[in-house]
Design an enzyme around this catalytic site. Sequence first.
Site, short mmCIF file in Angstrom:
data_model
loop_
_atom_site.label_atom_id
_atom_site.label_comp_id
_atom_site.label_asym_id
_atom_site.label_seq_id
_atom_site.Cartn_x
_atom_site.Cartn_y
_atom_site.Cartn_z
N LYS A 28 -1.14 -8.17 -2.56
CA LYS A 28 -2.43 -7.51 -2.35
C LYS A 28 -2.27 -6.01 -2.60
O LYS A 28 -1.43 -5.37 -1.97
CB LYS A 28 -2.93 -7.74 -0.93
CG LYS A 28 -4.22 -6.98 -0.61
CD LYS A 28 -4.53 -7.00 0.87
CE LYS A 28 -5.77 -6.17 1.17
NZ LYS A 28 -6.04 -6.03 2.62
N TYR A 67 0.83 -1.20 0.00
CA TYR A 67 0.00 0.00 0.00
C TYR A 67 0.87 1.26 0.00
O TYR A 67 1.45 1.60 1.03
CB TYR A 67 -0.88 0.02 1.24
CG TYR A 67 -2.06 -0.93 1.22
CD1 TYR A 67 -2.39 -1.67 0.08
CD2 TYR A 67 -2.85 -1.10 2.34
CE1 TYR A 67 -3.47 -2.53 0.06
CE2 TYR A 67 -3.94 -1.95 2.34
CZ TYR A 67 -4.24 -2.66 1.21
OH TYR A 67 -5.32 -3.52 1.21
#
Length: 304
Positions: A204, A171
């Site tokens: 992810k 992220y």
Amino acid sequence: MKLTPQIKHILNNYESDSPVTKRNLARLLMHGKLSGTGKLIILPVDQGVEHGPARSFAVNPAAYDPHYHYELAIDAGLNAYAAPLGALECGAGIYAHQIPTILKLNNANCLNNAKNQGITGSVKEALRLGCVGIGYTIYPASDYFYDQMRNLQEIIEEAKSVGLISVIWSYPRGPSLDKDGETAIDVCAYAAHIAAQMGAHIIKIKPPTAHLHLPEAKKVYEKEKIDISSLTKRTEHIMQSAFAGRRLVIFSGGTHTSEKNLLETYQSLKDGGANGAIIGRNVFQRPRHEALEILNKLVDIFKK
């Protein structure tokens, strides 16, 4: 466990991994309603420590109980359940043999603004709990990123030495990025590539927008006419950035949104080659029957 051609193809992309690591990756991919398809859906529940218990669970009080999440993932036929140490420990004796689990090894909290995460678990504890792998978050663009990289390199090395897979939450966050920059296509593609280079088995990231944040990257995207006009095309580029599709990439559901928006987003991601979904708040913050209905529809999207 007889492997399908799709799973054999995926395992062949992890050329340096041990038979034990490949067995755990196969166990993950051969479990649940998407078994053998090469697609996967994971339920991640670390939001209690990340955002606070009331913000995470008050809308659906049953979700305060870690057993609720184990049972939701099992009853929905998902590939795995991922959570921090305490939550996994609460249900491991009852549920660990019923669904593959992933121990999240680091977490942030909303009581400070540091773009960093603290270690909250270990590879040894993942082994003790019977997990197939570990999860770890990195914040590319953070002032702490090089420390995160060093920690991650050591953790992945240890995990692979004992046959565990690694799922990396990548992220981008930091002083050089505003909110638009965190999900810009060039930044998300960069984040996916960094995670792949760090040795992640599964990456992810968040669904990328068409925004281009980095000036030098923007020049290349425009010169080379990289198509980022739709979420499907942007997903294709993300997969290309993850070693030309040789690494599994799954996408988060983000903050609570309508069922229609959620399903349309995942349909576009799937059409672009995404390997699956990792979805938490958009299901466990809904009543259980609604969550199961949405998860069934997501399974149908990725089965086609």
